[in-house]
Motif scaffolding. Structure first.
Motif, PDB file in Angstrom:
ATOM      1  N   VAL A 279      52.058  38.734  33.183  1.00 51.70           N
ATOM      2  CA  VAL A 279      52.962  37.747  32.576  1.00 51.70           C
ATOM      3  C   VAL A 279      53.922  37.199  33.631  1.00 51.70           C
ATOM      4  O   VAL A 279      54.140  35.989  33.743  1.00 51.70           O
TER       5      VAL A 279
ATOM      6  N   VAL B 237      54.625  33.313  34.724  1.00 53.19           N
ATOM      7  CA  VAL B 237      55.917  32.668  34.448  1.00 53.19           C
ATOM      8  C   VAL B 237      56.719  32.488  35.739  1.00 53.19           C
ATOM      9  O   VAL B 237      57.570  31.613  35.831  1.00 53.19           O
TER      10      VAL B 237
ATOM     11  N   GLN C 206      56.948  29.508  26.814  1.00 52.60           N
ATOM     12  CA  GLN C 206      55.957  29.530  25.729  1.00 52.60           C
ATOM     13  C   GLN C 206      56.352  28.589  24.613  1.00 52.60           C
ATOM     14  O   GLN C 206      56.007  28.797  23.451  1.00 52.60           O
TER      15      GLN C 206
ATOM     16  N   LEU D 289      51.828  33.286  25.717  1.00 51.44           N
ATOM     17  CA  LEU D 289      51.177  33.839  26.904  1.00 51.44           C
ATOM     18  C   LEU D 289      49.893  34.596  26.584  1.00 51.44           C
ATOM     19  O   LEU D 289      49.022  34.742  27.430  1.00 51.44           O
TER      20      LEU D 289
ATOM     21  N   ARG E 250      47.232  32.082  26.961  1.00 48.80           N
ATOM     22  CA  ARG E 250      47.312  31.222  28.144  1.00 48.80           C
ATOM     23  C   ARG E 250      46.106  31.427  29.067  1.00 48.80           C
ATOM     24  O   ARG E 250      45.524  30.480  29.584  1.00 48.80           O
TER      25      ARG E 250
ATOM     26  N   THR F  68      45.585  37.500  30.222  1.00 49.40           N
ATOM     27  CA  THR F  68      46.776  37.931  29.493  1.00 49.40           C
ATOM     28  C   THR F  68      46.399  38.399  28.097  1.00 49.40           C
ATOM     29  O   THR F  68      47.086  39.233  27.515  1.00 49.40           O
TER      30      THR F  68
ATOM     31  N   THR G 149      44.316  36.989  36.963  1.00 46.62           N
ATOM     32  CA  THR G 149      45.436  36.072  36.726  1.00 46.62           C
ATOM     33  C   THR G 149      45.765  35.294  37.994  1.00 46.62           C
ATOM     34  O   THR G 149      46.063  34.094  37.935  1.00 46.62           O
TER      35      THR G 149
END
Lengths: 422, 172
Positions: free
Chosen positions: A216, A220, A232, A240, A243, A247, A376
């Motif tokens: 996360v 972010v 969000q 998230l 997303r 996640t 990610t």
């Protein structure tokens, strides 16, 4: 309206100064209490008082007042949650649960609480008295300190610090110390075994927990809880959890690990009734036992609230611009839904063995969490901005993945031979 | 000394750190010493917050209290049956310890005296920018990348070593 602002609008001749209450300005201030006194309180005081008002002392008092609100409100949560837990358990077992005290048994927890207050506060004579007395307070204080960083609404938060989620991890890692303290000072083997189990479990599960939080944070690019929620704000698909596919996995790792962190079934080895009586709080009675209980349910609420903040949009609603499932009510509803999920799991699943517990953490969760971080990172390189395309692709992958997982799980479960009754 | 919030916080944390650190070395019971160490580490974390090094403070709590101290307590509880220990100190050890302590004190005092920024530090109430981003830049994208990676490899080696040692019994 779920703002502090709403509370102040009705105030006679209260000027909501745009310098003071705009969200960003307030949320970036670490010592907003001092600001509050300087800009809001002092102008309202009579001049003779205002000239000599001790701002420093006032700041401390405002901070104490904030803490007081939490200490007053948060113990009400267990009052409701314990009853909910018993009712849920009863429904799962085709019973009615507590029915005698109050309408539908709603005052049962209150009666239990009063009973606990009047019970004898027993201290084991062979134990370590000082640490025995201190342990509940450490656990209690740490589980309450977590609430300081949770944003319940756009302006309903105590401290908007920049390292919010990291602070939460730090404070909740101190709870272990209280557990060990309680277990050791009781001078009982059940307590000691329970506390060692608990410490091993919490220290282990902190790793997948932290790694899934990291996914996360990577997206972010901030540790601040406020920034995480504000990223969000574009409706349900900007939450998230949807997303990226990674996640989505991280949410489940986070949630399961936090169930392990708060020592609930199926991870309740530290207090396994059938093996070690009640674990680290075996020797506690009366109000000190109640403190453990309150801390446990407060923790449960806190980890659900953190999961909502990190993955499920926090105070942001389902549709952009509308307050559906948004604001303080939305936040509480989402959190309570996760709490219900925890109860559901508790009354459905049997307890894991120690080796299964550690296998799950070290052989499955941690590798998957590392894979998530890698994924990610790659996702962030491919889609530096969240676009419609990236969200559609993400949701498509999640959908396909879920179908595949469902099919595979269904097949493997179907192939398993039925256990033969011996 | 006038009473300000910052002074109050600073002396509170300083007292907490020094007082509990004294307890750590004077208390006979090892577990009590370990728990006093927790208070010391918290005090140091508080001083970091006071210096607006929030990231460092949280790291201090996670690593030292949540990790290392828990391991120390594990070790104490699993190994030692006798918790009250009379430690005999011989004269030679006392002398050696004194010399080391004195050397460390001199070193620290020199560093404190020679840090120029220390003397210019005044509390004008400004909030420093958050440190997290800067730390990240310095470690992963700046001059400290190599030391950071070296430390990671060192920790990895320690991890593998620990796993190897603890698995040995199974093979026998």
């Amino acid at each position: 309206m779920s703002d502090f602002r709403a509370m102040f609008v009705g105030f006679p001749d209260f000027n909501v100064s745009e310098n003071f209450f705009p969200n960003i300005d307030l949320q970036d201030k670490l010592n907003w209490a001092e600001e509050f006194i300087q800009n809001v309180l002092i102008p309202r005081l009579p001049e003779a008082v205002a000239a000599h008002f001790p701002v420093e002392l006032g700041t401390i008092l405002v901070m104490f007042a904030c803490a007081g609100i939490f200490v007053a409100v948060v113990p009400l949560l267990p009052l409701v949650l314990v009853l909910a837990e018993r009712k849920v358990a009863a429904r799962f077992q085709n019973r009615t649960g507590p029915m005698r005290v109050g309408p539908w048994g709603t005052l049962q927890t209150l009666a239990d609480g009063i009973k606990l207050i009047f019970k004898e506060d027993f201290i084991p004579p062979q134990g370590d008295k000082l640490l025995f007395l201190l342990a509940p307070y450490i656990i209690f204080a740490c589980s309450f300190a977590v609430f300081a960083a949770i944003p319940f609404g756009q302006s309903i938060l105590v401290s908007p610090f920049n390292i919010g989620i990291f602070y939460i991890m730090a404070i909740s890692s101190v709870i272990v110390m209280g557990v060990i303290m309680a277990g050791w000072s009781s001078n009982s083997k059940w307590s000691l075994l329970g506390s060692l189990r608990s410490a091993a479990q919490i220290v282990s599960y902190e790793i997948p927990l932290g790694l899934s939080i990291l996914t996360v944070v990577m997206l972010v690019e901030s540790l601040s809880m406020v920034a995480i929620v504000e990223s969000q704000s574009n409706g349900v698909f900007s939450w998230l959890i949807f997303r990226t596919p990674f996640t989505f996995i991280a949410f489940f790792i986070f949630f399961i690990s936090s169930i392990a962190e708060v020592n609930r079934t199926p991870f309740d080895l530290p207090e396994a009734e059938s093996e070690i009586v009640a674990g680290f709080h075996t020797e506690y009675s009366g109000m000190r036992f109640a403190l453990f209980f309150i801390a446990e349910y407060a923790n449960m609420f806190a980890v659900s609230a953190i999961a909502v903040t990190l993955f499920l949009g926090g105070w942001e609603g389902v549709l952009p611009g509308y307050d559906i499932l948004g604001g303080l009510p939305g936040f509480v509803i989402k959190t309570l839904a996760l709490v219900f999920l925890m109860m559901w799991l508790r009354w459905t699943l049997p307890r894991l063995r120690v080796d299964q517990l550690m296998n799950l953490c070290w052989k499955y969760f941690i590798p998957i969490a590392f894979f998530n971080i890698l994924g990610t990172g790659i996702w962030g390189l491919i889609f530096p901005e969240d676009t419609l395309v990236s969200i559609i692709i993400s949701c498509a992958i999640i959908y396909i993945g879920l179908i595949i997982a469902y099919t595979i799980a269904g097949r493997t479960l179907a192939q398993k031979p039925e256990p033969q009754p011996s | 000394m006038d009473f300000t919030l910052t002074n109050f916080i600073f002396y509170g944390f300083a007292l907490m750190t020094v007082g509990s650190a004294l307890l750590v070395v004077t208390v006979r019971n090892i577990v009590h010493a370990a728990f006093s160490l927790m208070v010391t580490l918290f005090g140091v974390a508080g001083l970091y917050v006071f210096l607006q090094a929030d990231f460092l403070a949280a790291t201090q709590v996670i690593v030292y209290v949540g990790g290392i101290l828990v391991l120390i307590l594990f070790g104490v509880m699993m190994t030692s049956g006798r918790l009250e220990m009379r430690i005999h100190i011989e004269r030679g050890q006392l002398l050696l310890g004194g010399v080391v302590a004195l050397a460390l004190l001199t070193l620290l005092l020199t560093v404190i005296a020679n840090t120029p920024a220390w003397k210019n530090l005044t509390d004008d109430g400004t909030e420093l920018p958050p440190t997290t981003e800067k730390i990240g830049e310095l470690i992963l994208n700046g001059p400290f990348l190599l030391p950071f990676e070296v430390v990671s490899v060192l920790l990895l080696v320690a991890l593998i070593g620990a796993a190897l040692i603890s698995r040995k019994e199974v093979r026998d």
